[in-house]
Design an enzyme around this catalytic site. Structure first.
Site, PDB file in Angstrom:
ATOM      1  N   VAL A 159       0.694  -1.141  -0.033  1.00 16.07           N
ATOM      2  CA  VAL A 159       0.105   0.081  -0.174  1.00 16.07           C
ATOM      3  C   VAL A 159       0.834   1.397  -0.030  1.00 16.07           C
ATOM      4  O   VAL A 159       0.647   2.311  -0.726  1.00 16.07           O
ATOM      5  CB  VAL A 159      -0.890   0.117   1.317  1.00 16.07           C
ATOM      6  CG1 VAL A 159      -1.598   1.391   1.237  1.00 16.07           C
ATOM      7  CG2 VAL A 159      -1.919  -1.334   1.152  1.00 16.07           C
ATOM      8  N   THR A 214       1.676   1.397   8.333  1.00 13.77           N
ATOM      9  CA  THR A 214       2.214   0.357   8.908  1.00 13.77           C
ATOM     10  C   THR A 214       1.108  -0.794   9.615  1.00 13.77           C
ATOM     11  O   THR A 214      -0.202  -0.166   9.720  1.00 13.77           O
ATOM     12  CB  THR A 214       3.303   0.360   9.915  1.00 13.77           C
ATOM     13  OG1 THR A 214       2.666   0.834  11.036  1.00 13.77           O
ATOM     14  CG2 THR A 214       4.068   1.514   9.756  1.00 13.77           C
ATOM     15  N   VAL A 254     -10.933   0.858   8.535  1.00 12.00           N
ATOM     16  CA  VAL A 254     -12.013   0.141   8.353  1.00 12.00           C
ATOM     17  C   VAL A 254     -12.469   0.324   6.707  1.00 12.00           C
ATOM     18  O   VAL A 254     -12.820   1.536   6.162  1.00 12.00           O
ATOM     19  CB  VAL A 254     -13.180   0.561   9.020  1.00 12.00           C
ATOM     20  CG1 VAL A 254     -14.188  -0.346   8.778  1.00 12.00           C
ATOM     21  CG2 VAL A 254     -12.742   0.438  10.494  1.00 12.00           C
ATOM     22  N   ALA A 287     -10.837  -0.021   3.727  1.00 10.09           N
ATOM     23  CA  ALA A 287      -9.978   0.521   2.797  1.00 10.09           C
ATOM     24  C   ALA A 287     -10.339   1.773   2.212  1.00 10.09           C
ATOM     25  O   ALA A 287     -10.473   2.710   3.275  1.00 10.09           O
ATOM     26  CB  ALA A 287     -10.044  -0.330   1.708  1.00 10.09           C
ATOM     27  N   LEU A 318     -13.459   2.832   1.397  1.00 14.20           N
ATOM     28  CA  LEU A 318     -14.867   3.107   1.169  1.00 14.20           C
ATOM     29  C   LEU A 318     -15.120   4.279   2.254  1.00 14.20           C
ATOM     30  O   LEU A 318     -14.361   4.247   3.420  1.00 14.20           O
ATOM     31  CB  LEU A 318     -15.553   1.883   1.775  1.00 14.20           C
ATOM     32  CG  LEU A 318     -15.522   0.713   0.866  1.00 14.20           C
ATOM     33  CD1 LEU A 318     -16.337  -0.448   1.359  1.00 14.20           C
ATOM     34  CD2 LEU A 318     -16.340   1.150  -0.546  1.00 14.20           C
ATOM     35  N   GLU A 329      -3.137 -12.598   5.325  1.00 13.14           N
ATOM     36  CA  GLU A 329      -1.721 -12.689   5.905  1.00 13.14           C
ATOM     37  C   GLU A 329      -0.909 -13.802   5.809  1.00 13.14           C
ATOM     38  O   GLU A 329      -1.336 -14.798   5.182  1.00 13.14           O
ATOM     39  CB  GLU A 329      -2.083 -12.474   7.423  1.00 13.14           C
ATOM     40  CG  GLU A 329      -3.014 -11.065   8.095  1.00 13.14           C
ATOM     41  CD  GLU A 329      -2.059  -9.974   7.563  1.00 13.14           C
ATOM     42  OE1 GLU A 329      -0.906 -10.043   7.766  1.00 13.14           O
ATOM     43  OE2 GLU A 329      -2.875  -9.073   7.407  1.00 13.14           O
ATOM     44  N   LYS A 367     -12.065  -3.747  13.586  1.00 15.59           N
ATOM     45  CA  LYS A 367     -12.712  -2.683  12.665  1.00 15.59           C
ATOM     46  C   LYS A 367     -13.966  -2.368  13.466  1.00 15.59           C
ATOM     47  O   LYS A 367     -14.596  -1.245  13.578  1.00 15.59           O
ATOM     48  CB  LYS A 367     -12.956  -3.311  11.560  1.00 15.59           C
ATOM     49  CG  LYS A 367     -11.512  -3.435  10.617  1.00 15.59           C
ATOM     50  CD  LYS A 367     -11.807  -4.265   9.122  1.00 15.59           C
ATOM     51  CE  LYS A 367     -10.498  -4.287   8.556  1.00 15.59           C
ATOM     52  NZ  LYS A 367     -10.608  -4.870   7.324  1.00 15.59           N
ATOM     53  N   GLY A 403      -6.899  -4.234  -0.990  1.00 11.51           N
ATOM     54  CA  GLY A 403      -6.557  -3.996  -2.188  1.00 11.51           C
ATOM     55  C   GLY A 403      -5.699  -2.596  -2.013  1.00 11.51           C
ATOM     56  O   GLY A 403      -6.119  -1.773  -1.647  1.00 11.51           O
TER      57      GLY A 403
END
Length: 782
Positions: free
Chosen positions: A438, A516, A570, A572, A574, A628, A643, A762
């Protein structure tokens, strides 16, 4: 041990009241062992130069009149500063020395350097005597006993030893600036304004911690504050730019002043003796301050072209005329900018090798970071055209540009130039932590985003951090080359070093962007706030920390008017947190949030159709990079639990992580042991999931892994993350694999809840979400 050196210029000692003000500064700022370097009081040096000129011209009447001026000024200082017994001895000493000057003049034995030294000797003598009357142990010191030159070169080793031997007592030492001795004991001078040089030399020889140059201005400004009311006083200026300004004739810092500080950690400050409580300007090492913009004007100059300049010749010429000379090369030819009053001397010294190209020029120089020079030259030329200012010569270098003009740059034109070239939008220093998938995408998007925001904010990415390595550049990294800079410049760092570097940043605003997944890094947030940093987080740990810690951070940020945005923690990219804030700001009340908040678990549950075991899907997701490194971290549900807690706290609920019930998407026994052990027992995961899938099918429902938060009318909160059976026709049941969905029920969205759905993972969408937070921050700061 000398901790500090303080230098006071002539304006700081121009009257008895100023001597007393300086004494008060010394009492408040100094301790035993510190050194005070002084210039001649007021305009004494100018008077002594006039005295020398009258002597050379053999104008005895003028000589006597000027010598009387010198005497009267010193007598007035003595009369106003001391009582009768002290006055008597000082007056006798003064008259004895002035009589000696008179006799030397009559016998034609007067020498220039000893005559010019008179002003500094009496400044040191009077200030030391004044401090002693105030019960401050002080001693005046003649710098000719400390600084020795041989053939024009300072004998550094000998001088260092002399300074340590002579200045080793617990008292305040008041040292003469400007003067030194040659190896034969004859007086020599260090050039006009050489007292600043004396101060930094002394600091170097004594290994002092700091040097303070006390003047009549409170620091280094973007332009002359006497001419431009909105001139910017900079809290920090890097040494390279300060040195360039000095070479261009800026009166605050002078040529050679900075050279003794090279390769040292000695701090240099410029402060006002007229307003000592005001913070001045610190001149710092390269890399500890961003480069600034300046417009500095010139007086009466001549432009000379020189054939075959010899190494060191410019310095020798500066010494000859006791004034700085700017040298530059254009199209392979050497040029000198010389004050017109000294051109004749320079031409004589360079006989046969010099041509006067232009005479009696005025104008200005623009000093700025290298990438800014070309556009600033165009803007400056446009202003000069509009103002009908005739330009006779221009020169552009990597870090400055010269505009030499027919007419003086008056205050009105200077104000316009300053407004166009220096005054910009607000400044924001960006520190980015996390250079994984990212982080790399975020940086690749940064150039376009920063260009988009440039009209409102001057954004500079000043630091990149990854694990225990860091690249830090206060003037801003070149984003198109950040990988090269990282590979060539990244160094190990500690948290203390990071905070020190952040504290040095002299930007109007600072933001730490945390991309991070490090809990340890999130624990630095209070330290970042203490250093006035805004926060943007994709990291979930701070938002889900113990409530007392979380609330203390929130309070700290609020008290310091700092902002914290973590929309990408939370969903990404959105806009979930934005939506919750808007709903509450509109007066609505959220009563339920339900959804799938993990792209990984969304993909797993939505993709399972019974044709292959659930464990195969998990391994496929791992292979595609959806999980992960150990997929059990996703299957544990802890990520979704965090989240949901973040969403709860966005609603103002005082929940802890343990207040949210958690059911993992695997048997508890599989959470233990190694990944290899898990693989050996993956059939237990398949049986676990198949059993729940069949139960859902029997009820005509589908299996999803959801989070749900509900607040009843009494304010009671129920929160759970786990396996859920959902109706076939619901939005959650028909979720596209990999998407996140948030179904928000409120007082106003009760029958038809608000649905936010889209990619919940993503690198591209997450990076875009962070940029959205950065844009939001700049709009709030406006």
């Amino acid at each position: 041990m000398t901790k500090a050196v303080h230098k006071f210029g002539g304006s700081s000692l121009s009257s008895a009241a100023r001597y007393q003000a300086v004494a008060n500064i010394i009492i408040g700022q100094c301790q035993s062992g510190d050194c005070i370097v002084v210039s001649a009081a007021g305009k004494t040096t100018n008077t002594l130069v006039a005295l020398w000129q009258s002597y050379q011209q053999q104008d005895e009447r003028a000589f006597s009149d000027i010598l009387l001026q010198v005497e009267n000024h010193q007598l007035q200082l003595i009369d106003e500063l001391f009582n009768a017994p002290q006055q008597s001895s000082l007056v006798a000493e003064l008259r004895d020395e002035l009589s000696s000057i008179g006799r030397q003049a009559q016998s034609r034995q007067l020498l220039e350097a000893p005559l010019l030294a008179f002003g500094e000797i009496w400044s040191a003598r009077l200030l030391a005597a004044l401090l002693n009357t105030l019960n401050i142990a002080a001693q005046d010191v003649d710098a000719r006993t400390l600084f020795t030159q041989h053939q024009g070169q300072l004998m550094h080793s000998q001088n260092r030893s002399a300074c340590h031997q002579a200045l080793d007592q617990d008292k305040i030492y008041v040292v003469t600036g400007f003067i030194a001795a040659d190896s034969a004991g004859n007086t020599v001078t260090l050039g006009r304004n050489g007292s600043d040089y004396s101060a930094t030399l002394l600091a170097n020889y004594l290994d002092a911690a700091s040097v303070s140059i006390w003047t009549d201005t409170p620091g280094v400004f973007s332009t002359d504050p006497r001419k431009v009311g909105n001139a910017i006083k900079y809290s920090k200026v890097c040494r390279a730019q300060a040195n360039l300004l000095a070479r261009l004739g800026n009166p605050v810092l002078h040529a050679k002043t900075l050279s003794p500080l090279k390769e040292t950690a000695i701090k240099l400050q410029v402060r006002s003796s007229f307003d000592p409580d005001v913070q001045g300007t610190e001149v710092v090492k390269q890399g500890y301050s961003k480069e600034k913009r300046f417009v500095t004007t010139f007086g009466d100059l001549d432009l000379l072209r020189v054939d075959t300049l010899v190494s060191g010749e410019v310095g020798a010429l500066s010494q000859l005329i006791q004034h700085g000379i700017h040298h530059f090369n254009q199209n392979g030819e050497d040029y000198l900018l010389v004050p017109s009053e000294f051109t004749h001397q320079v031409v004589l010294r360079l006989s046969g090798r010099v041509t006067i190209v232009e005479s009696h020029l005025r104008g200005f120089a623009v000093v700025a970071p290298s990438p800014d020079i070309a556009p600033l030259v165009r803007q400056a030329q446009a202003v000069l055209d509009e103002q009908a200012v005739v330009v006779r010569f221009t020169h552009s270098a990597t870090d400055y540009a010269l505009f030499l003009t027919d007419q003086a740059i008056d205050s009105d034109v200077l104000a316009i130039l300053h407004d166009k070239l220096v005054n910009k939008g607000r400044e924001l220093a960006v520190i980015i932590a996390g250079l994984g998938n990212v982080g790399e995408v975020f940086l690749s998007q940064c150039q376009q985003q920063i260009a988009r925001l440039q009209s409102q904010f001057d954004l500079k990415v000043v630091a990149l951090l990854r694990s225990q390595k860091m690249v830090f550049c206060p003037s801003g990294l070149t984003l198109s080359q950040w990988q090269q800079q990282w590979h060539s410049e990244a160094q190990d760092y500690s948290h203390e070093e990071l905070l020190d570097r952040i504290s040095e940043l002299d930007y109007e605003h600072k933001v730490v962007i945390d991309i991070t997944a490090s809990e340890a890094f999130s624990q630095l947030y209070p330290d970042f706030a203490a250093h006035d940093c805004h926060l943007i987080s994709a990291n979930k740990y701070a938002g889900t920390a113990q409530h007392d810690w979380y609330q203390a951070l929130r309070t700290q940020l609020q008290e310091r008017n700092l902002l914290w945005r973590y929309n990408t923690s939370v969903g990404a990219g959105l806009p979930v947190n934005f939506a919750l804030a808007d709903l509450q700001n509109s007066g609505d009340r959220v009563v339920r949030i339900e959804g799938v908040f993990s792209g990984t678990l969304s993909w797993l549950c939505s993709s399972f159709d019974g044709t292959r075991p659930f464990s195969e899907l998990v391994l496929a997701a791992q292979e595609m990079g959806y999980t992960e490194p150990d997929p059990r971290e996703d299957l544990s549900g802890r990520d979704m639990q965090r989240k949901l807690l973040i969403l709860a706290r966005e609603l103002g609920l005082q929940l802890e992580l343990d207040d949210i019930a958690l059911e993992a998407l695997m048997p508890e026994t599989l959470a233990e042991g190694s990944w290899e052990a898990f693989l050996a027992r993956k059939d237990e995961l398949d049986a676990f999931y198949q059993q729940r899938q069949e139960a859902a099918q029997a009820a005509d429902k589908v299996l999803r892994y959801t989070g749900a938060l509900e607040i009843d009318a009494s304010g009671t909160v129920r929160a759970k993350v786990g396996i859920a059976q959902v109706a076939q026709g619901s939005a959650i049941a028909n979720l596209t694999p990999g998407d996140n969905i948030f179904v928000i029920t409120t007082q106003w969205y009760e029958q038809n809840p608000l649905v936010i759905q889209g990619p919940g993972a993503g690198k591209e969408v997450t990076a875009a979400g962070i940029h959205s937070d950065l844009y939001w921050l700049t709009q709030q700061l406006r």
